[in-house]
Design an enzyme around this catalytic site. Structure first.
Site, PDB file in Angstrom:
ATOM      1  N   ASN A  86       0.959  -1.063   0.104  1.00 49.20           N
ATOM      2  CA  ASN A  86       0.088   0.076   0.012  1.00 49.20           C
ATOM      3  C   ASN A  86       0.932   1.181   0.258  1.00 49.20           C
ATOM      4  O   ASN A  86       1.802   1.236   0.528  1.00 49.20           O
ATOM      5  CB  ASN A  86      -0.912   0.063   1.350  1.00 49.20           C
ATOM      6  CG  ASN A  86      -0.392  -0.375   2.383  1.00 49.20           C
ATOM      7  OD1 ASN A  86       0.702  -0.854   2.706  1.00 49.20           O
ATOM      8  ND2 ASN A  86      -0.855   0.492   3.554  1.00 49.20           N
ATOM      9  N   MET A  87       0.417   2.022  -0.765  1.00 46.64           N
ATOM     10  CA  MET A  87       1.013   3.493  -0.785  1.00 46.64           C
ATOM     11  C   MET A  87       0.126   4.567  -0.509  1.00 46.64           C
ATOM     12  O   MET A  87      -0.760   4.920  -1.108  1.00 46.64           O
ATOM     13  CB  MET A  87       1.521   3.719  -2.538  1.00 46.64           C
ATOM     14  CG  MET A  87       2.047   2.546  -3.038  1.00 46.64           C
ATOM     15  SD  MET A  87       3.907   2.496  -2.760  1.00 46.64           S
ATOM     16  CE  MET A  87       4.330   0.844  -3.630  1.00 46.64           C
ATOM     17  N   GLU A  88       0.697   5.550   0.515  1.00 50.04           N
ATOM     18  CA  GLU A  88       0.105   6.619   0.844  1.00 50.04           C
ATOM     19  C   GLU A  88       0.979   7.734   0.748  1.00 50.04           C
ATOM     20  O   GLU A  88       1.947   7.918   0.637  1.00 50.04           O
ATOM     21  CB  GLU A  88      -0.426   6.641   2.502  1.00 50.04           C
ATOM     22  CG  GLU A  88      -1.460   5.286   2.613  1.00 50.04           C
ATOM     23  CD  GLU A  88      -1.294   5.122   4.359  1.00 50.04           C
ATOM     24  OE1 GLU A  88      -0.363   5.568   4.998  1.00 50.04           O
ATOM     25  OE2 GLU A  88      -1.938   4.108   4.644  1.00 50.04           O
ATOM     26  N   HIS A 131      -3.925   0.850  -2.748  1.00 46.96           N
ATOM     27  CA  HIS A 131      -3.984  -0.600  -1.975  1.00 46.96           C
ATOM     28  C   HIS A 131      -2.781  -1.498  -2.551  1.00 46.96           C
ATOM     29  O   HIS A 131      -2.670  -1.629  -3.428  1.00 46.96           O
ATOM     30  CB  HIS A 131      -5.424  -1.321  -1.783  1.00 46.96           C
ATOM     31  CG  HIS A 131      -6.338  -0.131  -1.150  1.00 46.96           C
ATOM     32  ND1 HIS A 131      -7.415  -0.568  -0.548  1.00 46.96           N
ATOM     33  CD2 HIS A 131      -6.348   1.268  -1.389  1.00 46.96           C
ATOM     34  CE1 HIS A 131      -8.251   0.501  -0.079  1.00 46.96           C
ATOM     35  NE2 HIS A 131      -7.698   1.506  -0.709  1.00 46.96           N
ATOM     36  N   GLU A 133      -3.360  -4.839  -2.788  1.00 41.71           N
ATOM     37  CA  GLU A 133      -3.578  -5.794  -4.021  1.00 41.71           C
ATOM     38  C   GLU A 133      -3.556  -4.873  -5.363  1.00 41.71           C
ATOM     39  O   GLU A 133      -2.955  -5.493  -6.293  1.00 41.71           O
ATOM     40  CB  GLU A 133      -5.032  -6.428  -3.868  1.00 41.71           C
ATOM     41  CG  GLU A 133      -5.081  -6.855  -2.601  1.00 41.71           C
ATOM     42  CD  GLU A 133      -5.364  -6.180  -1.417  1.00 41.71           C
ATOM     43  OE1 GLU A 133      -5.093  -5.111  -1.209  1.00 41.71           O
ATOM     44  OE2 GLU A 133      -6.301  -6.765  -0.445  1.00 41.71           O
ATOM     45  N   CYS A 151     -10.052  -5.631   1.382  1.00 42.50           N
ATOM     46  CA  CYS A 151     -10.956  -4.850   1.783  1.00 42.50           C
ATOM     47  C   CYS A 151     -12.045  -4.696   0.510  1.00 42.50           C
ATOM     48  O   CYS A 151     -11.765  -5.031  -0.412  1.00 42.50           O
ATOM     49  CB  CYS A 151     -10.464  -3.248   2.091  1.00 42.50           C
ATOM     50  SG  CYS A 151     -10.034  -2.308   0.465  1.00 42.50           S
ATOM     51  N   CYS A 168     -10.896  -3.517  -2.608  1.00 42.57           N
ATOM     52  CA  CYS A 168      -9.799  -4.259  -3.568  1.00 42.57           C
ATOM     53  C   CYS A 168     -10.652  -5.301  -4.240  1.00 42.57           C
ATOM     54  O   CYS A 168     -10.513  -5.946  -5.277  1.00 42.57           O
ATOM     55  CB  CYS A 168      -8.834  -4.572  -2.602  1.00 42.57           C
ATOM     56  SG  CYS A 168      -7.476  -3.488  -2.438  1.00 42.57           S
TER      57      CYS A 168
HETATM   58 ZN   LIG Z   1      -7.879  -2.709  -0.355  1.00 46.79          ZN
END
Ligand SMILES: [Zn+2]
Length: 294
Positions: A89-91, A102, A104, A129, A132
């Site tokens: 995951n990348m924020e 996310h 996935e 989630c 995804c």
């Molecule tokens: Zn997700």
């Protein structure tokens, strides 16, 4: 070895550490294993492919960029080629949460950009989630995609997304990982041609607005991202995110981005221009331009 791996690597089994050490020596480990490398690791460590994918999850999660959640998710997309594609995951600090990627999506887009033609399975360290699950229903594997989670029986997307709504309900025949070519002529300099080529591969059946992004990095490397649209609209992954994902997975940092180019239609039903500029500006890149598909 890239410093991001130090903690995760130390937690791997000794045989896996020994087998992986030569591959991770390079600072630019490409966040994927070829089918041949995967098979060799399985032999060396006495692991099945399922077991290897689980064992590698901490390394995939080590790519996570989580300044907001500090919740690191790792995913490994397993292609029909036998290649294993890492994702995390990348924020982006200071930028709206809608722009995050996310784990996935990261692994799947990595495989898609890498030329994989279909996925067999995805292995993730937390349950996917809803966003995804919907994103994965846009792939050409449909509801048959195998999903592997630690401590759970193997299942398919059909188990995780009952009563699914997806592209087939809208009579969309071509889905993500199918070969698509929108046929726009490549023009301009190399960055421009790469952005147009990324747009040509994009999946945009709902808006008919293909688009792609090319990023030029400090060392001259060019990374590209194609737009991945979704039947439920919101889980669509913008082309910039597909390219930013590769920046991290290929061992670079956002600060390495020198120049960015978005290729899109002059009068499409939607435009990626404003969010692309604002996200790149937020990441410190001011040199953003647009080439119009013609
Ligand atoms: Zn997700």
């Amino acid at each position: 070895m890239h410093s991001r791996f130090h903690t995760a690597f130390a937690g791997l089994s000794q045989p896996l550490q020994t087998a992986l050490a030569p591959l991770l020596e390079n600072d630019r480990f490409p966040a994927m294993l070829t089918a041949e490398q995967s098979q060799q690791l399985q032999r060396q460590c006495g692991l099945s492919e399922d077991e290897l994918a689980f064992a590698l999850l901490p390394l995939a999660a080590a790519y996570a960029e989580t300044p907001i959640s500090h919740f690191n998710v790792g995913a490994i997309a397993r292609g029909v080629s036998g290649n294993l594609w890492f994702g995390a995951n990348m924020e982006y600090p200071g930028i709206a949460l809608q722009q995050t990627v996310h784990a996935e999506q990261s692994a799947i887009t990595h495989a898609w950009m890498g030329g994989e033609t279909a996925l067999r399975a995805i292995t993730v360290n937390y349950t996917p989630c809803g966003h995804c699950r919907q994103f994965m229903n846009e792939l050409n594997s449909g509801l048959d995609l195998h999903i592997h989670l630690p401590g759970r029986a193997a299942a398919t997307l059909k188990d995780y997304l009952p009563d699914a709504f997806g592209p087939r309900d809208l009579d969309i025949k071509t889905t993500i990982f199918d070969a698509e070519d929108h046929g726009f002529a490549l023009q301009g300099d190399e960055l421009s041609q790469r952005a147009i080529a990324a747009a040509n591969r994009s999946h945009a059946p709902y808006t008919q607005s293909p688009c792609g992004v090319a990023l030029e990095l400090r060392d001259g490397t060019i990374l590209t991202g194609s737009y991945a649209e979704n039947a439920a609209f919101n889980p669509s992954l913008p082309p910039l995110q597909a390219a930013l994902n590769l920046v991290i997975l290929k061992g670079y940092a956002f600060a390495d981005i020198q120049r960015a180019l978005l290729a899109e239609l002059p009068d499409g039903n939607i435009s990626q221009w404003a969010p692309t500029v604002s996200t790149l500006n937020g990441l410190g890149c001011q040199n953003v331009d647009r080439v119009l598909l013609a």
